[in-house]
Design an enzyme around this catalytic site. Structure first.
Site, short mmCIF file in Angstrom:
data_model
loop_
_atom_site.label_atom_id
_atom_site.label_comp_id
_atom_site.label_asym_id
_atom_site.label_seq_id
_atom_site.Cartn_x
_atom_site.Cartn_y
_atom_site.Cartn_z
CD GLU A 161 -2.62 1.09 2.70
OE1 GLU A 161 -3.56 1.88 2.85
OE2 GLU A 161 -2.31 0.21 3.55
CE LYS B 76 -7.38 1.50 3.04
NZ LYS B 76 -6.18 1.88 3.83
CB CYS C 66 -4.73 -1.76 3.97
SG CYS C 66 -4.04 -1.98 5.64
CB SER D 81 -1.03 -3.60 8.49
OG SER D 81 -1.61 -3.91 9.73
CE LYS E 259 -3.26 -5.04 12.61
NZ LYS E 259 -2.85 -3.63 12.45
N GLY F 11 23.14 7.98 27.53
CA GLY F 11 23.66 7.91 28.87
C GLY F 11 23.54 6.49 29.39
CG LEU F 12 25.84 2.23 29.77
CD1 LEU F 12 24.62 1.63 29.10
CD2 LEU F 12 27.12 1.65 29.17
CB ILE G 152 17.46 -3.16 33.44
CG1 ILE G 152 17.19 -4.26 32.41
CG2 ILE G 152 16.17 -2.43 33.83
CD1 ILE G 152 16.45 -5.44 32.96
CG ASP G 153 14.68 1.23 31.98
OD1 ASP G 153 14.03 0.27 31.57
OD2 ASP G 153 14.40 1.86 33.01
CB SER G 154 20.84 3.02 30.05
OG SER G 154 21.53 2.40 31.12
CB THR H 272 17.42 5.04 28.56
OG1 THR H 272 17.57 5.95 29.67
CG2 THR H 272 18.64 5.17 27.65
#
Length: 565
Positions: free
Chosen positions: A43, A125, A165, A191, A197, A302-303, A307-309, A409
């Site tokens: 599409e 469409k 679609c 999509s 999904k 920034g580290l 856990i996020d960074s 982050t």
């Protein structure tokens, strides 16, 4: 008698008409060389999806028309090849539209059949989505409302009908194509990905195939566009809904199908990846295409030793390679030794540039400047936020000087509850895990540690874990005051995330959430935080959407509101 059909699962860039046209021509030649008589592109593959207000620019539609004709001309020497291209289409119109007189040009989300150097057929469409990330009714007119007919064309003795679609999610467009003589249904798609999904698409399209009794070919876009990503996974179904082929997830592919005279489809069925694998690929694709398509030379972040960074670093390296990723550890007086030890360890494991820049002198300078103002007042979030804002300033300075974009982050749980600092940890250009709840952050980190580290050219670098185990197991902390833990300010993440999913993603009421077994105090606390922090989220960078409702295009709540239910 049989016909070879090719599905062009391609990664295009919004507005790059020349580049997108060149890619479609390339896939057309590859399909023709493989013996295909029909190539189906996704599409709006000509202009990219979603083009948004580019469609309103006076020069945009004529440029799309010219690019479409250039594809037809360039493929004219591919004898016998028909190419279906998704593109915006505009025509002058006079008449009655939705019971209103209209005379201005009407725009359509369209698909055209190119053959022999000409545009031989155009379909418009019929079903225009206007929910979640979609707002097609802002730009397009429904082909049904404009009196456009179903579109059917013949290739190799088989008659193919077009849907685009959303059309295939409803009965009427597919039935109209069959009534017009279609023996095979071709569905062009863009999509956006979210968890679950892919399975939902295949199930719904199987229902459609069975409903009309036609095989269904589904050509899907792949790649990242701002906050949305497309997962590819194009597929084909037989008339009974049975899966006949599935293309790879999150990579470009030319998928060849053979359709015999009875309408039986044959192809290769690739496996469905796990949830974690799909989400990881979505995040990697989103970072790679946002950075690459916008021309940034690299990224920096920034580290922190948290856990996020760590997760964002791993995603960035998988997306871009270690040479395009820079990390900066910025310890404060409250940073534990294990934080910089683990941060340094992970940077070494991945081979990225790592620098340490203490913010203590700057923090002392801020406190000294504000000492008279704050005299006699207790330490609170003010001093915590100063630390975060110093870090944000340093990262943005490095970004300005060297051109790399700052990856933030923060995760979805933090964005929901406002557990983040404006102009501090929210400062940056792209929020990689903005739609990843904290509980999923842990799952993804553990999953990634179980996978090999592979260079962009496919070379396996190591099978060892890349995230130090202590980063995953230690209690999360922003480390902005002594002995701080996230759970000092928030409910346990398994509780917070469950309430967030029910309230924000699934639109459940407070009463429904309480009835599901959650404590009233927790429900009221979490939902209150979601409501009062809308002003922060409006100022956050965009991030990759991986759920069916993210903070971004899906979530359009007013900042100023007294409604609290």
């Amino acid at each position: 008698m049989s016909v070879i059909v090719a599905l062009a699962q391609i990664n295009v860039t919004v507005g790059d008409l020349e580049g997108n046209a060149k890619k479609i021509v390339e896939y057309g030649r590859r399909a023709h060389a493989a013996g295909a008589k029909l190539l189906i592109t996704p599409e709006l593959s000509l202009c990219g999806y979603p083009p948004e207000d580019l469609l309103l620019r006076p020069a945009f539609m004529p440029a799309c028309d010219a690019a479409l004709q250039s594809i037809a001309t360039d493929l004219a020497d591919c004898e016998g090849l028909h190419v279906v291209v998704g593109h915006p289409f505009q025509r002058a119109a006079q008449g009655d539209l939705r019971s209103k007189s209209w005379s201005v040009p009407a725009r359509f989300n369209a698909a055209s059949v190119l053959a022999g150097g000409q545009v031989s057929l155009t379909y418009c469409k019929r079903e225009l989505p206007n929910y979640q990330v979609f707002d097609e009714r802002r730009y397009f007119v429904s082909g049904r409302d404009a009196g456009e007919a179903a579109a059917v064309f013949e290739v190799g003795g088989l008659r193919f009908g077009l849907n685009i679609c959303e059309d295939a999610w409803f009965d009427e467009p597919a039935r109209a194509a069959k009534a017009a003589g279609a023996q095979v249904l071709c569905v062009l798609n863009a999509s956006p990905f979210h968890v679950g999904k892919a399975e939902e698409r295949e199930q719904r399209m199987a229902e459609r195939a069975r409903d009309v009794g036609l095989p269904l070919l589904y050509s899907h876009l792949v790649g990242g566009q701002d906050e949305v990503v497309f997962d590819g996974a194009s597929f084909a179904l037989n008339a009974n809904g049975e899966l006949a082929a599935r293309a790879p997830f999150f990579e470009e592919a030319l998928t060849l199908l053979e359709i015999d005279g009875a309408g039986e489809v044959k192809g290769q069925v690739l496996p469905l990846p796990s949830l974690e694998a799909q989400v990881w690929s979505a995040l990697v694709t989103g970072v790679r295409d946002y950075v690459g398509k916008n021309g940034f030379p690299g990224v920096l972040l920034g580290l922190s030793g948290g856990i996020d960074s760590a997760l964002v670093l791993a995603i960035a390296v998988d997306a871009l390679g270690a040479d395009k990723v820079r990390t900066v550890m910025m310890p404060s007086p409250y940073t534990a030794d294990i934080s910089w030890i683990d941060a340094r360890d992970m940077a070494e494991r991945l081979g990225v540039r790592y620098d340490e820049k203490s913010i203590s002198p700057m923090f002392d300078a801020f406190n000294a400047s504000l000492a008279d103002e704050f005299k006699g007042l207790a330490l609170d979030a003010t001093e915590e936020n100063i630390q975060a804002r110093i870090r944000g300033t340093l990262l943005m300075a490095l970004s300005n000087k060297f051109g790399s974009i700052v990856l933030t982050t923060g995760n979805k749980s933090e964005m929901a509850t406002g557990y983040c600092t404006l102009y501090g940890d929210m400062a940056g250009g792209f929020a990689v895990i903005k739609d990843v709840a904290k509980t999923l952050v842990f799952r993804l980190a553990q999953w990634r540690n179980e996978q090999p580290t592979v260079r962009l050219d496919g070379t396996v670098l190591t099978t060892a874990p890349i995230i130090p185990e202590r980063i995953i197991t230690r209690p999360p902390s922003a480390e902005l005051r002594p002995d701080q833990k996230d759970q000092d300010s928030l409910p346990p993440y398994e509780v917070l995330d469950a309430i967030l999913a029910r309230y924000m993603e699934d639109d459940q009421s407070l009463a429904e959430i309480v009835a599901a077994g959650f404590a009233v105090a927790d429900v009221e606390r979490v939902t209150r935080l979601i409501k009062i922090n809308e002003y922060k989220r409006r100022q956050a960078p965009i991030g990759i959407r991986i759920t069916h409702r993210a903070f971004g295009r899906d979530w359009r709540y007013p900042i100023t509101s007294k409604f609290r239910a």
